[in-house]
Scaffold this active site. Structure first.
Site, mmCIF file in Angstrom:
data_model
loop_
_atom_site.group_PDB
_atom_site.id
_atom_site.type_symbol
_atom_site.label_atom_id
_atom_site.label_comp_id
_atom_site.label_asym_id
_atom_site.label_seq_id
_atom_site.Cartn_x
_atom_site.Cartn_y
_atom_site.Cartn_z
ATOM 1 N N ASP A 1 6.489 18.048 10.440
ATOM 2 C CA ASP A 1 6.376 17.251 9.687
ATOM 3 C C ASP A 1 4.778 17.174 8.834
ATOM 4 O OD1 ASP A 1 7.074 16.745 6.397
ATOM 5 O OD2 ASP A 1 7.310 14.815 6.933
ATOM 6 N N ILE B 1 1.129 -0.910 0.112
ATOM 7 C CA ILE B 1 0.314 0.597 0.178
ATOM 8 C C ILE B 1 1.340 1.257 0.251
ATOM 9 C CG2 ILE B 1 -1.969 -0.712 0.879
ATOM 10 C CD1 ILE B 1 -1.161 0.333 3.517
ATOM 11 N N ALA C 1 11.821 6.475 -0.638
ATOM 12 C CA ALA C 1 13.061 6.125 -0.842
ATOM 13 C C ALA C 1 13.909 5.465 0.494
ATOM 14 C CB ALA C 1 13.342 7.549 -0.604
#
Length: 481
Positions: free
Chosen positions: A242, A125, A129
């Site tokens: 983030d 799913i 990287a």
């Protein structure tokens, strides 16, 4: 006479040889003593290993003694309850034997080291990287989880080791229904595995790409749950850094949970200097006579379509998208928890307008716009935002000393008009379609044999491309063997 002379000569020659042997013996002893001395002084690495081994052994036996004491206390409490309940002695013995057997099985399971062989990998799913994310099933219990498989060599090469340590500390402290749970982790020679709660509803990026924009009521609901999630980590003195739609995941009931605590790396702006941000260049680089950038000629709908075409590609890239990063983070002049509230403002803008407030064709151009936010923060008239929505966004996308949330999440809560205690008990603003525990229709489909990102071939309600690349790292328990 000659024989006597010969004998004396031999005797003298032997006497000459003896001192040299003594010298050799003395030198050997000195070298041996030096070697022993050098061996006796351990290196710093050895000292660190000894200290780590000592700490491990102490913690191990301390945990064993604590477990034994707790087990004894549980038995005493149970025996007292059985005595008060007037249960016969035979029934007491049978129940105690049964519970002893169950506890022994539980302790055996605790000693078992989990490994990749304990799980059956199923549908992929996500891919990024560092590795991939798959739905998996535990062979022993049949429970369904999401398994994130991260390549250790890539993590080392990109300097992510400290991030993993910080994440482990966070996961050990924070326990919240706003945070995705991580149940265990393990590793082999090549990969680190994270076994997480599987949320079949996809992520906020998927939802936004499907619906284009949300109503203000829908946006208020998900902004509220994001506020609670950010608050839960800030209370433990952690910064997420983030926050973006990719990291806001939906469970099968449509409620949002925050994920990704340290493994994703934001855009590296080390090659940019402050002078590069002195003038906010637009997409074409054209400037007005007063030095201000020419306004983009795209309509809201055109900008939305352009953003959606590029959004997935940016999500898969190693650079990622800087659209939600606060200006103080980009300038690298030091930042605190306030940077997460800037990200919330950018997400709220995207929910209502359809694309981030500082979106540009190139990530570096986006960075320049963010740092020059006074010039580039505009609300398109076609979006028809209410004055209250504009006010909240403007108070999040501003200088640190003026930004809401600087003094705590309560500053934001006052303006949202939400019943915060009941938010996770009420019906969600959007309920995804989920057929069963293994349903992956809310995620992009990947070709197993191809390492490149494939376009979606999904059938069903999700007609647009959905989220494939995300890193889920949260929970109360984290065990790295």
């Amino acid at each position: 006479m000659d024989s006597i002379r010969c004998w004396l000569k031999k005797l003298r020659s032997k006497d000459k040889v003896k001192p040299s042997k003594k010298k050799e013996t003395t030198s050997n002893v000195k070298e041996l003593s030096k070697a022993q001395t050098s061996e006796e002084v351990p290196s710093n690495v050895t000292k660190q290993r000894v200290a780590a081994a000592k700490q491990y052994i102490e913690n191990h036996y301390k945990k064993q003694m604590k477990s034994l004491q707790e087990r004894k206390e549980r038995r005493d409490i149970l025996e007292k309850k059985l005595a008060d309940a007037e249960v016969s002695e035979e029934e007491q013995n049978n129940l105690l034997k049964y519970l002893e057997k169950k506890e022994t099985e539980y302790m055996r399971l605790q000693r078992h080291k989990m490994g990749a062989d304990d799980f059956e990998p199923l549908t992929m799913i996500g891919k990024g990287a560092f590795g991939e994310v798959r739905v998996c099933r535990e062979k022993a219990t049949g429970h369904v989880y999401a398994m994130k498989k991260l390549k250790k060599s890539e993590m080392l090469r990109r300097g992510q080791v400290e991030h993993v340590k910080a994440e482990r500390n966070l996961l050990a402290e924070v326990d919240s229904n706003c945070i995705v749970k991580l149940y265990c982790s393990f590793q082999d020679d090549e990969y680190l595995y994270l076994i997480m709660e599987y949320l079949p509803g996809g992520d906020m990026m998927t939802l936004l790409m499907r619906k284009d924009t949300l109503t203000e009521d829908e946006a208020r609901f998900y902004v509220g749950e994001t506020v609670l999630a950010i608050e839960s980590i800030h209370k433990h003195s952690y910064i997420h850094r983030d926050i973006k739609p990719d990291n806001l995941l939906l469970d099968r009931n449509g409620h949002m949970k925050l994920s990704d605590f340290g493994l994703c790396k934001p855009l590296d702006c080390s090659n940019l200097q402050e002078k590069d941000f002195s003038v906010g260049n637009n997409l074409s680089g054209a400037l007005q006579s007063d030095g201000r950038p020419v306004a983009p000629r795209r309509t809201q709908q055109e900008q939305l379509q352009h953003w959606q075409r590029n959004r997935r590609m940016l999500a898969y890239s190693t650079v990622g998208t800087p659209d939600y990063i606060a200006p103080e983070v980009l300038l690298k002049k030091g930042y605190g928890m306030e940077c997460d509230w800037w990200s919330l403002g950018a997400i709220m803008y995207e929910m209502l307008v359809g694309y981030p407030p500082f979106y540009s064709d190139e990530p570096m151009s986006t960075c320049r716009k963010i740092v020059n936010w006074r010039t580039h923060l505009k609300f398109p008239e076609e979006a028809k935002l209410s004055p209250e929505a504009k006010d909240l966004i403007s108070k999040l996308l501003c200088n640190v000393d003026q930004r809401l949330g600087t003094k705590g999440a309560d500053e934001i809560k006052v303006l949202c008009g939400i019943e915060w205690d009941k938010l996770y008990q009420m019906k969600a603003a959007f309920i995804p379609e989920v057929n069963d525990e293994l349903d992956t229709q809310n995620f992009e489909k990947f070709e197993e044999a191809d390492n490149q990102i494939q376009s979606s071939t999904r059938s069903g309600p999700w007609r647009k491309v959905s989220a494939g690349f995300f890193f889920i790292c949260t929970s109360k328990r984290l065990e790295i063997h």
